[in-house]
Design an enzyme around this catalytic site. Sequence first.
Site, PDB file in Angstrom:
ATOM      1  CB  SER A  26      -0.942  -0.032   1.210  1.00  0.00           C
ATOM      2  OG  SER A  26      -1.938   0.956   1.096  1.00  0.00           O
ATOM      3  CG  ASN A  27      -0.497   4.675  -1.271  1.00  0.00           C
ATOM      4  OD1 ASN A  27      -1.165   5.444  -0.580  1.00  0.00           O
ATOM      5  ND2 ASN A  27      -1.022   4.028  -2.314  1.00  0.00           N
TER       6      ASN A  27
END
Length: 218
Positions: A26-27
């Site tokens: 993810s980020n």
Amino acid sequence: MNLKGKTVLVTAGPTRERIDPVRYLSNFSSGKMGYAIAERALLRGARVLLVTGPVAIAPPDGVQVIAIESALDLLDAMQAHAPQADIVIQAAAVADYRPAQVSGQKIKKKDGGAMTIELVENPDVAAAVGKNKRSDQVFVVFAAETQNLLENAAAKLRRKNADFIVANDVMKPGAGFGVDTNIATILTPEGQTEYPLMRKEALADVILDRALALLEAR
Ligand code: CTP
């Protein structure tokens, strides 16, 4: 300017790309920019659809929430809902790649050596929305950059067939992930405007004002 009678679709937050039942890629997106746009659009009278990745903040009461996890989910949601919107604002931070295989079981540690996960490219959701955009819709995208802000943003504006792009340098204090402020430059095919550091709600109003002005000029 009032948004009564208009439908605004906003995407927000990160995507999660599953590796196995306990892990994902993810980020750092917090969802704050997209949620601020959804909140301001609602307060200004719009019907608001909020397509959101997993975030730690609550959606504003009164918006229609469509929860997604991955970039592929986001693509499905946009294909289903974008055609009904007058204004589409793609603020989500979409993972460019996902694991080629999602393991059905937790991947076990092997002693010694490196671990490699093969990734495949995700669809560019914004480019797909831009391609199908009707002339009576306004489409806004974002660019999060760490270098060459204006060149990269101008290329994305064209590649995604957007009406304008909100570019920000996430390395600048006050403009990165998780904070309540942003420092943006808005680029259109005709030119660019630099905005000072402002709260995300204030930038949301700028974005909605510009989108509405374009909509009304059509
Ligand atoms: N975007 C998207 N689908 C993707 C990647 C990005 O819809 N697979 C959208 C984002 O929501 C944003 C815009 O495209 O509105 C720009 O995203 P960004 O991550 O800055 O750019 P990329 O197209 O991923 O390009 P690069 O990785 O080269 O920066």
